[in-house]
Write a protein that holds these residues in place. Structure first.
Motif, PDB file in Angstrom:
ATOM      1  N   GLY A  93       0.782  -1.227   0.000  1.00 17.00           N
ATOM      2  CA  GLY A  93       0.000   0.000   0.000  1.00 17.00           C
ATOM      3  C   GLY A  93       0.810   1.272   0.000  1.00 17.00           C
ATOM      4  N   ASN A  94       1.948   1.262   0.658  1.00  9.89           N
ATOM      5  CA  ASN A  94       2.762   2.472   0.759  1.00  9.89           C
ATOM      6  C   ASN A  94       3.985   2.421  -0.148  1.00  9.89           C
ATOM      7  OD1 ASN A  94       4.219   0.507   2.007  1.00  9.89           O
ATOM      8  ND2 ASN A  94       4.478   1.596   3.941  1.00  9.89           N
ATOM      9  N   GLN A  95       4.037   1.467  -1.057  1.00  9.15           N
ATOM     10  CA  GLN A  95       5.245   1.233  -1.834  1.00  9.15           C
ATOM     11  C   GLN A  95       5.479   2.252  -2.945  1.00  9.15           C
ATOM     12  OE1 GLN A  95       5.421  -2.711  -3.369  1.00  9.15           O
ATOM     13  NE2 GLN A  95       7.530  -2.557  -3.952  1.00  9.15           N
ATOM     14  N   SER A  96       4.438   2.684  -3.609  1.00  8.54           N
ATOM     15  CA  SER A  96       4.630   3.568  -4.749  1.00  8.54           C
ATOM     16  C   SER A  96       3.991   4.921  -4.497  1.00  8.54           C
ATOM     17  CB  SER A  96       4.019   2.938  -6.008  1.00  8.54           C
ATOM     18  OG  SER A  96       4.136   3.825  -7.093  1.00  8.54           O
ATOM     19  N   LYS A  97       4.768   5.952  -4.686  1.00  9.49           N
ATOM     20  CA  LYS A  97       4.225   7.285  -4.455  1.00  9.49           C
ATOM     21  C   LYS A  97       3.159   7.643  -5.483  1.00  9.49           C
ATOM     22  CE  LYS A  97       7.966   9.598  -6.940  1.00  9.49           C
ATOM     23  NZ  LYS A  97       9.063  10.506  -6.851  1.00  9.49           N
ATOM     24  N   HIS A  98       3.082   6.915  -6.589  1.00  5.51           N
ATOM     25  CA  HIS A  98       2.097   7.206  -7.625  1.00  5.51           C
ATOM     26  C   HIS A  98       0.863   6.301  -7.551  1.00  5.51           C
ATOM     27  CE1 HIS A  98       4.791  10.063  -9.431  1.00  5.51           C
ATOM     28  NE2 HIS A  98       5.743   9.155  -9.426  1.00  5.51           N
ATOM     29  N   PHE A  99       0.831   5.353  -6.622  1.00  6.58           N
ATOM     30  CA  PHE A  99      -0.357   4.512  -6.448  1.00  6.58           C
ATOM     31  C   PHE A  99      -1.389   5.330  -5.686  1.00  6.58           C
ATOM     32  CE2 PHE A  99      -2.998   1.170  -4.587  1.00  6.58           C
ATOM     33  CZ  PHE A  99      -3.143   0.309  -5.656  1.00  6.58           C
ATOM     34  N   PRO A 100      -2.641   5.381  -6.170  1.00  5.08           N
ATOM     35  CA  PRO A 100      -3.639   6.239  -5.510  1.00  5.08           C
ATOM     36  C   PRO A 100      -3.983   5.764  -4.105  1.00  5.08           C
ATOM     37  CG  PRO A 100      -4.641   4.930  -7.266  1.00  5.08           C
ATOM     38  CD  PRO A 100      -3.169   4.666  -7.317  1.00  5.08           C
ATOM     39  N   LYS A 101      -3.522   6.490  -3.109  1.00  5.58           N
ATOM     40  CA  LYS A 101      -3.730   6.114  -1.705  1.00  5.58           C
ATOM     41  C   LYS A 101      -5.215   6.063  -1.343  1.00  5.58           C
ATOM     42  CE  LYS A 101       0.729   6.303  -0.892  1.00  5.58           C
ATOM     43  NZ  LYS A 101       1.339   5.671  -2.022  1.00  5.58           N
ATOM     44  N   SER A 102      -6.026   6.826  -2.054  1.00  9.42           N
ATOM     45  CA  SER A 102      -7.458   6.888  -1.742  1.00  9.42           C
ATOM     46  C   SER A 102      -8.177   5.568  -1.974  1.00  9.42           C
ATOM     47  CB  SER A 102      -8.130   7.981  -2.568  1.00  9.42           C
ATOM     48  OG  SER A 102      -7.991   7.703  -3.953  1.00  9.42           O
ATOM     49  N   ILE A 103      -7.605   4.657  -2.771  1.00  4.71           N
ATOM     50  CA  ILE A 103      -8.307   3.388  -3.018  1.00  4.71           C
ATOM     51  C   ILE A 103      -7.774   2.242  -2.163  1.00  4.71           C
ATOM     52  CG2 ILE A 103      -8.798   4.073  -5.390  1.00  4.71           C
ATOM     53  CD1 ILE A 103      -6.910   1.624  -6.135  1.00  4.71           C
ATOM     54  N   VAL A 104      -6.663   2.447  -1.459  1.00  5.54           N
ATOM     55  CA  VAL A 104      -6.096   1.371  -0.656  1.00  5.54           C
ATOM     56  C   VAL A 104      -7.018   1.086   0.529  1.00  5.54           C
ATOM     57  CG1 VAL A 104      -4.130   0.633   0.754  1.00  5.54           C
ATOM     58  CG2 VAL A 104      -3.745   1.948  -1.332  1.00  5.54           C
ATOM     59  N   LEU A 105      -7.474  -0.154   0.613  1.00  7.18           N
ATOM     60  CA  LEU A 105      -8.371  -0.559   1.686  1.00  7.18           C
ATOM     61  C   LEU A 105      -7.585  -0.796   2.970  1.00  7.18           C
ATOM     62  CD1 LEU A 105     -10.590  -3.054  -0.317  1.00  7.18           C
ATOM     63  CD2 LEU A 105     -11.235  -0.782   0.436  1.00  7.18           C
ATOM     64  N   SER A 106      -8.258  -0.663   4.095  1.00 10.69           N
ATOM     65  CA  SER A 106      -7.607  -0.942   5.372  1.00 10.69           C
ATOM     66  C   SER A 106      -7.816  -2.410   5.731  1.00 10.69           C
ATOM     67  CB  SER A 106      -8.182  -0.055   6.475  1.00 10.69           C
ATOM     68  OG  SER A 106      -9.468  -0.500   6.833  1.00 10.69           O
ATOM     69  N   LYS A 107      -7.021  -2.905   6.677  1.00 11.70           N
ATOM     70  CA  LYS A 107      -7.138  -4.291   7.128  1.00 11.70           C
ATOM     71  C   LYS A 107      -8.483  -4.549   7.794  1.00 11.70           C
ATOM     72  CE  LYS A 107      -2.209  -4.922   7.671  1.00 11.70           C
ATOM     73  NZ  LYS A 107      -1.096  -5.174   8.553  1.00 11.70           N
ATOM     74  N   LYS A 108      -9.152  -3.483   8.215  1.00  6.43           N
ATOM     75  CA  LYS A 108     -10.451  -3.612   8.885  1.00  6.43           C
ATOM     76  C   LYS A 108     -11.604  -3.710   7.896  1.00  6.43           C
ATOM     77  CE  LYS A 108      -8.801  -1.030  12.854  1.00  6.43           C
ATOM     78  NZ  LYS A 108      -8.914   0.189  13.632  1.00  6.43           N
ATOM     79  N   SER A 109     -11.322  -3.550   6.596  1.00 11.39           N
ATOM     80  CA  SER A 109     -12.375  -3.626   5.580  1.00 11.39           C
ATOM     81  C   SER A 109     -12.950  -5.033   5.508  1.00 11.39           C
ATOM     82  CB  SER A 109     -11.826  -3.226   4.213  1.00 11.39           C
ATOM     83  OG  SER A 109     -11.333  -1.917   4.229  1.00 11.39           O
ATOM     84  N   GLU A 110     -14.166  -5.130   4.997  1.00 10.74           N
ATOM     85  CA  GLU A 110     -14.847  -6.418   4.883  1.00 10.74           C
ATOM     86  C   GLU A 110     -14.194  -7.275   3.793  1.00 10.74           C
ATOM     87  OE1 GLU A 110     -19.213  -7.968   3.456  1.00 10.74           O
ATOM     88  OE2 GLU A 110     -19.100  -6.038   4.474  1.00 10.74           O
ATOM     89  N   LYS A 111     -14.046  -8.576   4.070  1.00 10.66           N
ATOM     90  CA  LYS A 111     -13.454  -9.503   3.110  1.00 10.66           C
ATOM     91  C   LYS A 111     -14.271  -9.468   1.817  1.00 10.66           C
ATOM     92  CE  LYS A 111     -11.492 -14.083   2.863  1.00 10.66           C
ATOM     93  NZ  LYS A 111     -11.211 -15.303   3.591  1.00 10.66           N
ATOM     94  N   GLY A 112     -13.605  -9.379   0.697  1.00 10.17           N
ATOM     95  CA  GLY A 112     -14.262  -9.272  -0.598  1.00 10.17           C
ATOM     96  C   GLY A 112     -14.450  -7.832  -1.036  1.00 10.17           C
ATOM     97  N   GLY A 113     -14.111  -6.867  -0.153  1.00  6.39           N
ATOM     98  CA  GLY A 113     -14.229  -5.458  -0.510  1.00  6.39           C
ATOM     99  C   GLY A 113     -13.279  -5.100  -1.641  1.00  6.39           C
ATOM    100  N   LEU A 114     -13.662  -4.117  -2.451  1.00  6.04           N
ATOM    101  CA  LEU A 114     -12.877  -3.759  -3.629  1.00  6.04           C
ATOM    102  C   LEU A 114     -12.937  -2.261  -3.870  1.00  6.04           C
ATOM    103  CD1 LEU A 114     -11.602  -4.721  -6.526  1.00  6.04           C
ATOM    104  CD2 LEU A 114     -13.921  -4.313  -7.298  1.00  6.04           C
TER     105      LEU A 114
END
Length: 163
Positions: A93-114
């Motif tokens: 999630g934090n690897q690329s400065k150009h990856f949109p941080k707004s779409i990275v889900l948290s570990k607390k998100s529901e399984k199957g979330g996208l």
């Protein structure tokens, strides 16, 4: 190492060593090609330099490279696309400065979330989903359309819509 996805044959590799590009490639490519490779290497990170060097035989082939999060970056995908090479790979999630941080889900998100984001100008698709843990993927080889995938859940098949 770059391997064929069908035959698993090694297509190209690079040993990690402390020699420079010129000493490794001097008798392999022409002086003009070597100068071009050195110019390209001067503006990229070391890991991107290695991947671009290994992928050189695929230039203008429109082949697809699949890679794991150790090698993948949005910057690399943009550079590969210029060479008419397509690629996809996982990212932290934090690897690329150009990856949109707004779409990275948290570990607390529901399984199957996208979550998905598309940069149509550069042909980049970024996806984050939960499958036991957070998985982030970036691709310049895939469509931005949402589809249905089949996922096996503890011994039974289930069809989960993505979206």
């Amino acid at each position: 190492m770059m391997c064929c996805a069908t035959s698993w044959l090694g297509l190209n590799y690079k040993l990690h060593c402390h020699s420079d590009l010129r000493s490794r490639m001097e008798d392999v490519v022409s002086a003009k090609e070597l100068e071009s490779l050195e110019e390209q290497a001067a503006v990229v990170s070391k890991m991107r330099e290695i991947v671009l060097e290994v992928a050189e035989p695929l230039k203008n082939s429109t082949r697809i490279i699949n890679m794991d999060n150790y090698y993948t970056s949005v910057e690399l995908l943009l550079e590969l696309r210029v060479s008419k090479i397509y690629a996809r790979g996982t990212l932290k999630g934090n690897q690329s400065k150009h990856f949109p941080k707004s779409i990275v889900l948290s570990k607390k998100s529901e399984k199957g979330g996208l979550q998905q984001a598309v940069n149509r100008a550069n042909g980049i698709v970024a996806v984050s989903w939960i499958d036991g843990s957070v998985v982030n993927l970036v691709s310049n080889a895939d469509s931005s359309e949402i589809d249905v995938v089949e996922r096996q859940k503890k011994g039974e098949n289930a069809c989960l819509p993505l979206g």
